[in-house]
Design a protein around this motif. Structure first.
Motif, PDB file in Angstrom:
ATOM      1  N   ILE A   6       0.821  -1.215   0.000  1.00  0.00           N
ATOM      2  CA  ILE A   6       0.000   0.000   0.000  1.00  0.00           C
ATOM      3  C   ILE A   6       0.860   1.273   0.000  1.00  0.00           C
ATOM      4  CG2 ILE A   6      -1.704   1.316   1.321  1.00  0.00           C
ATOM      5  CD1 ILE A   6      -3.004  -1.405   1.986  1.00  0.00           C
ATOM      6  N   PRO A   7       1.885   1.384   0.857  1.00  0.00           N
ATOM      7  CA  PRO A   7       2.735   2.587   0.753  1.00  0.00           C
ATOM      8  C   PRO A   7       3.467   2.674  -0.586  1.00  0.00           C
ATOM      9  CG  PRO A   7       3.093   1.500   2.849  1.00  0.00           C
ATOM     10  CD  PRO A   7       2.251   0.586   2.029  1.00  0.00           C
ATOM     11  N   LEU A   8       3.911   1.526  -1.096  1.00  0.00           N
ATOM     12  CA  LEU A   8       4.579   1.519  -2.391  1.00  0.00           C
ATOM     13  C   LEU A   8       3.624   1.967  -3.499  1.00  0.00           C
ATOM     14  CD1 LEU A   8       7.115   0.826  -4.042  1.00  0.00           C
ATOM     15  CD2 LEU A   8       6.163  -1.466  -4.297  1.00  0.00           C
ATOM     16  N   ALA A   9       2.393   1.505  -3.457  1.00  0.00           N
ATOM     17  CA  ALA A   9       1.396   1.904  -4.451  1.00  0.00           C
ATOM     18  C   ALA A   9       1.109   3.401  -4.371  1.00  0.00           C
ATOM     19  CB  ALA A   9       0.110   1.112  -4.244  1.00  0.00           C
ATOM     20  N   THR A  10       1.074   3.947  -3.170  1.00  0.00           N
ATOM     21  CA  THR A  10       0.859   5.383  -2.995  1.00  0.00           C
ATOM     22  C   THR A  10       2.006   6.175  -3.608  1.00  0.00           C
ATOM     23  OG1 THR A  10      -0.310   4.907  -0.931  1.00  0.00           O
ATOM     24  CG2 THR A  10       0.403   7.177  -1.291  1.00  0.00           C
ATOM     25  N   ILE A  11       3.216   5.719  -3.386  1.00  0.00           N
ATOM     26  CA  ILE A  11       4.384   6.392  -3.959  1.00  0.00           C
ATOM     27  C   ILE A  11       4.357   6.300  -5.484  1.00  0.00           C
ATOM     28  CG2 ILE A  11       6.901   6.269  -4.154  1.00  0.00           C
ATOM     29  CD1 ILE A  11       6.904   5.384  -1.164  1.00  0.00           C
ATOM     30  N   VAL A  12       3.989   5.139  -6.007  1.00  0.00           N
ATOM     31  CA  VAL A  12       3.910   4.964  -7.465  1.00  0.00           C
ATOM     32  C   VAL A  12       2.873   5.914  -8.053  1.00  0.00           C
ATOM     33  CG1 VAL A  12       3.204   3.357  -9.292  1.00  0.00           C
ATOM     34  CG2 VAL A  12       4.764   2.608  -7.496  1.00  0.00           C
ATOM     35  N   LEU A  13       1.701   6.019  -7.436  1.00  0.00           N
ATOM     36  CA  LEU A  13       0.673   6.936  -7.929  1.00  0.00           C
ATOM     37  C   LEU A  13       1.144   8.385  -7.886  1.00  0.00           C
ATOM     38  CD1 LEU A  13      -2.659   5.457  -6.548  1.00  0.00           C
ATOM     39  CD2 LEU A  13      -2.056   5.836  -8.935  1.00  0.00           C
ATOM     40  N   PHE A  14       1.844   8.756  -6.827  1.00  0.00           N
ATOM     41  CA  PHE A  14       2.356  10.118  -6.707  1.00  0.00           C
ATOM     42  C   PHE A  14       3.359  10.411  -7.828  1.00  0.00           C
ATOM     43  CE2 PHE A  14       5.400  13.195  -4.924  1.00  0.00           C
ATOM     44  CZ  PHE A  14       4.529  14.261  -4.703  1.00  0.00           C
ATOM     45  N   ILE A  15       4.270   9.499  -8.081  1.00  0.00           N
ATOM     46  CA  ILE A  15       5.276   9.696  -9.129  1.00  0.00           C
ATOM     47  C   ILE A  15       4.629   9.734 -10.507  1.00  0.00           C
ATOM     48  CG2 ILE A  15       7.260   8.617 -10.271  1.00  0.00           C
ATOM     49  CD1 ILE A  15       8.139   7.667  -7.458  1.00  0.00           C
ATOM     50  N   VAL A  16       3.652   8.859 -10.741  1.00  0.00           N
ATOM     51  CA  VAL A  16       2.967   8.846 -12.034  1.00  0.00           C
ATOM     52  C   VAL A  16       2.212  10.156 -12.245  1.00  0.00           C
ATOM     53  CG1 VAL A  16       1.094   7.748 -13.327  1.00  0.00           C
ATOM     54  CG2 VAL A  16       2.845   6.356 -12.257  1.00  0.00           C
ATOM     55  N   ASN A  17       1.623  10.710 -11.193  1.00  0.00           N
ATOM     56  CA  ASN A  17       0.940  11.997 -11.320  1.00  0.00           C
ATOM     57  C   ASN A  17       1.920  13.117 -11.642  1.00  0.00           C
ATOM     58  OD1 ASN A  17      -1.791  11.401 -11.078  1.00  0.00           O
ATOM     59  ND2 ASN A  17      -1.661  11.321  -8.857  1.00  0.00           N
ATOM     60  N   GLN A  18       3.114  13.077 -11.061  1.00  0.00           N
ATOM     61  CA  GLN A  18       4.129  14.073 -11.399  1.00  0.00           C
ATOM     62  C   GLN A  18       4.543  13.945 -12.866  1.00  0.00           C
ATOM     63  OE1 GLN A  18       7.206  13.354  -8.481  1.00  0.00           O
ATOM     64  NE2 GLN A  18       6.538  15.123  -7.270  1.00  0.00           N
ATOM     65  N   LEU A  19       4.726  12.712 -13.327  1.00  0.00           N
ATOM     66  CA  LEU A  19       5.087  12.488 -14.725  1.00  0.00           C
ATOM     67  C   LEU A  19       3.959  12.910 -15.671  1.00  0.00           C
ATOM     68  CD1 LEU A  19       6.855   9.034 -14.400  1.00  0.00           C
ATOM     69  CD2 LEU A  19       7.936  11.235 -14.871  1.00  0.00           C
ATOM     70  N   THR A  20       2.719  12.686 -15.268  1.00  0.00           N
ATOM     71  CA  THR A  20       1.580  13.105 -16.071  1.00  0.00           C
ATOM     72  C   THR A  20       1.533  14.626 -16.169  1.00  0.00           C
ATOM     73  OG1 THR A  20       0.354  11.152 -15.361  1.00  0.00           O
ATOM     74  CG2 THR A  20      -0.923  12.929 -16.350  1.00  0.00           C
ATOM     75  N   ASN A  21       1.812  15.293 -15.066  1.00  0.00           N
ATOM     76  CA  ASN A  21       1.852  16.750 -15.083  1.00  0.00           C
ATOM     77  C   ASN A  21       2.946  17.247 -16.029  1.00  0.00           C
ATOM     78  OD1 ASN A  21       1.064  19.348 -14.252  1.00  0.00           O
ATOM     79  ND2 ASN A  21       2.791  19.422 -12.841  1.00  0.00           N
ATOM     80  N   SER A  22       4.107  16.615 -15.988  1.00  0.00           N
ATOM     81  CA  SER A  22       5.191  16.989 -16.905  1.00  0.00           C
ATOM     82  C   SER A  22       4.778  16.754 -18.357  1.00  0.00           C
ATOM     83  CB  SER A  22       6.441  16.168 -16.603  1.00  0.00           C
ATOM     84  OG  SER A  22       6.906  16.431 -15.310  1.00  0.00           O
ATOM     85  N   LEU A  23       4.078  15.661 -18.611  1.00  0.00           N
ATOM     86  CA  LEU A  23       3.588  15.370 -19.959  1.00  0.00           C
ATOM     87  C   LEU A  23       2.625  16.457 -20.435  1.00  0.00           C
ATOM     88  CD1 LEU A  23       3.202  13.247 -22.348  1.00  0.00           C
ATOM     89  CD2 LEU A  23       1.177  12.549 -21.062  1.00  0.00           C
ATOM     90  N   CYS A  24       1.698  16.854 -19.565  1.00  0.00           N
ATOM     91  CA  CYS A  24       0.725  17.892 -19.927  1.00  0.00           C
ATOM     92  C   CYS A  24       1.421  19.213 -20.232  1.00  0.00           C
ATOM     93  CB  CYS A  24      -0.297  18.072 -18.802  1.00  0.00           C
ATOM     94  SG  CYS A  24      -1.442  16.697 -18.640  1.00  0.00           S
TER      95      CYS A  24
END
Length: 59
Positions: A6-24
């Protein structure tokens, strides 16, 4: 197992959201389309994380 996943999944979601923001920003996606992009990517990553958890749990 859930204690680690669960903590690992939270970190993965946070990083993916940062990458998505960079993509946008990089692709200059209009502000009105960005929520749809974030929602789609978050749903797909969540499905991937849940299926990974189930696979690890039952193997």
């Amino acid at each position: 197992m859930a204690l680690y996943f669960i903590p690992l999944a939270t970190i993965v979601l946070f990083i993916v959201n940062q990458l998505t923001n960079s993509l946008c920003i990089q692709k200059e996606i209009p502000e009105e389309k960005q929520p749809k992009v974030f929602r789609t990517i978050n749903v797909l990553i969540t499905i991937l994380l849940i299926s990974s958890y189930i696979e690890v749990l039952f193997t």
